[in-house]
Design a protein around this motif. Structure first.
Motif, PDB file in Angstrom:
ATOM      1  N   GLY A  74      15.611   4.811  -6.064  1.00 47.40           N
ATOM      2  CA  GLY A  74      16.106   3.466  -5.801  1.00 47.40           C
ATOM      3  C   GLY A  74      15.463   2.497  -6.794  1.00 47.40           C
ATOM      4  O   GLY A  74      14.462   2.828  -7.439  1.00 47.40           O
ATOM      5  N   THR A  75      16.036   1.297  -6.880  1.00 44.65           N
ATOM      6  CA  THR A  75      15.506   0.303  -7.812  1.00 44.65           C
ATOM      7  C   THR A  75      14.227  -0.308  -7.266  1.00 44.65           C
ATOM      8  O   THR A  75      14.141  -0.571  -6.067  1.00 44.65           O
ATOM      9  N   THR A  76      13.272  -0.559  -8.143  1.00 39.78           N
ATOM     10  CA  THR A  76      12.135  -1.415  -7.777  1.00 39.78           C
ATOM     11  C   THR A  76      12.006  -2.502  -8.850  1.00 39.78           C
ATOM     12  O   THR A  76      12.598  -2.395  -9.918  1.00 39.78           O
ATOM     13  N   ALA A  77      11.239  -3.542  -8.522  1.00 42.93           N
ATOM     14  CA  ALA A  77      10.914  -4.569  -9.529  1.00 42.93           C
ATOM     15  C   ALA A  77       9.398  -4.568  -9.689  1.00 42.93           C
ATOM     16  O   ALA A  77       8.679  -4.509  -8.690  1.00 42.93           O
ATOM     17  N   PHE A  83       0.820  -1.225   0.000  1.00 42.20           N
ATOM     18  CA  PHE A  83       0.000   0.000   0.000  1.00 42.20           C
ATOM     19  C   PHE A  83       0.849   1.269   0.000  1.00 42.20           C
ATOM     20  O   PHE A  83       0.696   2.146   0.847  1.00 42.20           O
ATOM     21  N   GLY A  84       1.762   1.331  -0.956  1.00 39.59           N
ATOM     22  CA  GLY A  84       2.572   2.541  -1.118  1.00 39.59           C
ATOM     23  C   GLY A  84       3.521   2.789   0.036  1.00 39.59           C
ATOM     24  O   GLY A  84       3.947   3.930   0.244  1.00 39.59           O
ATOM     25  N   ASN A  85       3.884   1.741   0.754  1.00 36.81           N
ATOM     26  CA  ASN A  85       4.726   1.892   1.930  1.00 36.81           C
ATOM     27  C   ASN A  85       5.642   0.674   2.056  1.00 36.81           C
ATOM     28  O   ASN A  85       5.505  -0.279   1.310  1.00 36.81           O
ATOM     29  N   ALA A 103       7.703  -4.233  -6.187  1.00 36.69           N
ATOM     30  CA  ALA A 103       6.327  -3.752  -6.332  1.00 36.69           C
ATOM     31  C   ALA A 103       5.511  -4.806  -7.074  1.00 36.69           C
ATOM     32  O   ALA A 103       6.045  -5.813  -7.548  1.00 36.69           O
ATOM     33  N   GLY A 104       4.219  -4.567  -7.172  1.00 37.39           N
ATOM     34  CA  GLY A 104       3.378  -5.364  -8.067  1.00 37.39           C
ATOM     35  C   GLY A 104       3.310  -4.596  -9.374  1.00 37.39           C
ATOM     36  O   GLY A 104       4.210  -4.698 -10.217  1.00 37.39           O
ATOM     37  N   GLY A 105       2.285  -3.753  -9.516  1.00 41.83           N
ATOM     38  CA  GLY A 105       2.185  -2.908 -10.710  1.00 41.83           C
ATOM     39  C   GLY A 105       2.990  -1.630 -10.566  1.00 41.83           C
ATOM     40  O   GLY A 105       3.185  -0.901 -11.528  1.00 41.83           O
ATOM     41  N   GLY A 106       3.424  -1.328  -9.361  1.00 45.19           N
ATOM     42  CA  GLY A 106       4.258  -0.134  -9.153  1.00 45.19           C
ATOM     43  C   GLY A 106       3.492   1.020  -8.524  1.00 45.19           C
ATOM     44  O   GLY A 106       4.040   2.120  -8.403  1.00 45.19           O
ATOM     45  N   ALA A 107       2.228   0.774  -8.074  1.00 42.06           N
ATOM     46  CA  ALA A 107       1.431   1.855  -7.476  1.00 42.06           C
ATOM     47  C   ALA A 107       2.152   2.425  -6.260  1.00 42.06           C
ATOM     48  O   ALA A 107       2.541   1.686  -5.363  1.00 42.06           O
ATOM     49  N   GLY A 108       2.354   3.733  -6.270  1.00 43.04           N
ATOM     50  CA  GLY A 108       2.941   4.422  -5.110  1.00 43.04           C
ATOM     51  C   GLY A 108       4.381   4.066  -4.822  1.00 43.04           C
ATOM     52  O   GLY A 108       4.865   4.239  -3.709  1.00 43.04           O
ATOM     53  N   ARG A 109       5.113   3.600  -5.867  1.00 38.65           N
ATOM     54  CA  ARG A 109       6.462   3.067  -5.547  1.00 38.65           C
ATOM     55  C   ARG A 109       7.443   4.157  -5.096  1.00 38.65           C
ATOM     56  O   ARG A 109       8.303   3.916  -4.263  1.00 38.65           O
TER      57      ARG A 109
END
Ligand SMILES: Cc1cc2nc3c(=O)[nH]c(=O)nc-3n(C[C@H](O)[C@H](O)[C@H](O)COP(=O)(O)O)c2cc1C
Length: 371
Positions: free
Chosen positions: A163-166, A82-84, A116-122
């Protein structure tokens, strides 16, 4: 920890394994820097599911908040919830209050990566870490445009400037994608570079300070140190058998104490089962205060008559397989040095016991040389 080597912790929390894969890529990037070692640890799970137990990362050791103070750099990774950050990572970071109070992480470089999943709030999620790290005074290492030119632009990718996300829920390739792992390794390398550059400066700053503390404690009278450190030495406990609170043989004074505070045991039980390591440390601190109270009696109220703390032996009420005895007993050793300076340095043993009188979590046997 060998202090000539730069050591960087990669600390992650993962349920499904995506953050773990990023963590390994970050560690790989860190070790591309000569002389820098990456240590992989995970945050304990609040609720450990069967899924988590089956994962490859299940065997990665858990970190303790206290150990964060030992590293030259820190990479934090978590799944996005949830964006956190996850609740498990939040709980762990809340456990670093003691390090914050001692300003132990000030100036230590840190970076953040997330799955992340779809990247919401990343980006907000990455920044949720940043505010905590800023309160610690850490040096934040962002990713900026690292690897942006090289990532595969035919697919959505998780790189951000913070920073990196997936993007684990995105189709088209296995996640983390090759591009995401590529940027993660660059991020690890960037952190290692800063950690390696800052480590000697941070050690230089720390060394004279700690030497000065020890010297100061040696020059100051121990009684003065007791006051400066705001240590409240308790009333002498009454022996409950045919023995005395201390005995003296020649110039040696022998004292044994448990974790009694105002007539009750502080945090009774087995360390790691009935009480946490933080509570065990508090109980050890109390036990050492009891030792000092008896020592003051043995020196007719004048702790400056102590020539040397000779030996501390800590018996800790622990389950089979317990390994953190030394960490708990360090509290007693640190207190001895804080009060007596160089004279506070001693030989030490820390031993696990299956039970201790009055269900105390700790008993300390202490030997002092006095005038
Ligand atoms: C409770 C919950 C909340 C989540 N919230 C987000 C979110 O806000 N944004 C997002 O991109 N993904 C979200 N996800 C998806 C996870 O971040 C994603 O599955 C991630 O890859 C999991 O990492 P892990 O495999 O290391 O556990 C959420 C997942 C859960 C279980």
């Amino acid at each position: 920890m060998i202090k000539d080597e730069t050591t960087v912790l990669v600390l992650f929390h993962s349920n499904g394994g995506t953050t773990y894969k990023l963590a390994k890529a970050i560690a790989k990037g860190i070790e591309r820097q000569d002389g820098v070692k990456a240590v992989l640890r995970q945050v304990p799970h609040i609720c450990q599911s069967e899924e988590v137990r089956r994962h490859a990362f299940a065997s990665v050791p858990y970190a303790t908040p206290e150990e964060l103070g030992q590293y030259d750099g820190l990479a934090f990774g978590s799944a996005i919830h949830f964006g956190n950050m996850t609740a498990d990572m939040r709980l762990f970071l809340d456990g670093t209050l003691g390090l914050w109070a001692q300003r132990k992480l000030e100036g230590v470089p840190a970076t953040v990566f997330m799955a992340a999943g779809g990247g919401a709030g990343r980006e907000a999620a990455l920044l949720s870490f940043w505010s905590t790290l800023a309160v610690h005074g850490m040096v934040l290492v962002p990713t900026g445009m690292m690897g942006a030119a090289e990532v595969d632009k035919t697919l959505p990718q998780g790189n951000t400037v913070f920073g990196t996300t997936a993007l684990a829920a995105m189709l088209g390739t296995e996640r983390p994608s090759e591009s995401e792992l590529y940027v993660a390794a660059l991020q690890g390398e960037a952190l290692a570079k800063v950690a390696k550059a800052l480590a000697p400066l941070r050690r230089q700053d720390a060394a004279p300070a700690s030497a000065a503390n020890v010297q100061e404690a040696s020059i100051n009278r121990p009684e003065q140190r007791v006051q400066e450190l705001k240590l409240e030495l308790p009333e002498l406990p009454n022996p409950v058998g045919n023995y005395t609170p201390y005995s003296r043989s020649g110039n040696l004074v022998f004292i044994n104490q448990v974790a009694l505070k105002e007539g009750k045991v502080l945090y009774p039980g087995v360390i790691g089962e009935d009480l946490t390591i933080a509570e065990a440390k508090e109980a050890t601190h109390q036990t050492m205060l009891n030792v000092l109270a008896v020592l003051r009696e043995a020196t007719d109220g004048d702790l400056s008559r102590v020539k040397q703390v000779v030996q501390l032996t800590g018996y800790l009420n622990t389950p089979p397989g317990y390994t953190q005895h030394a960490e708990v007993m360090n509290v007693a050793s640190d207190l001895a040095v804080a009060v007596f300076g160089e004279k506070g340095k001693h030989a030490r043993a820390a031993i696990g016991a299956s039970s201790i009188p009055v269900n105390s979590p700790v008993e300390i046997q202490a030997v002092f040389e006095v005038e």
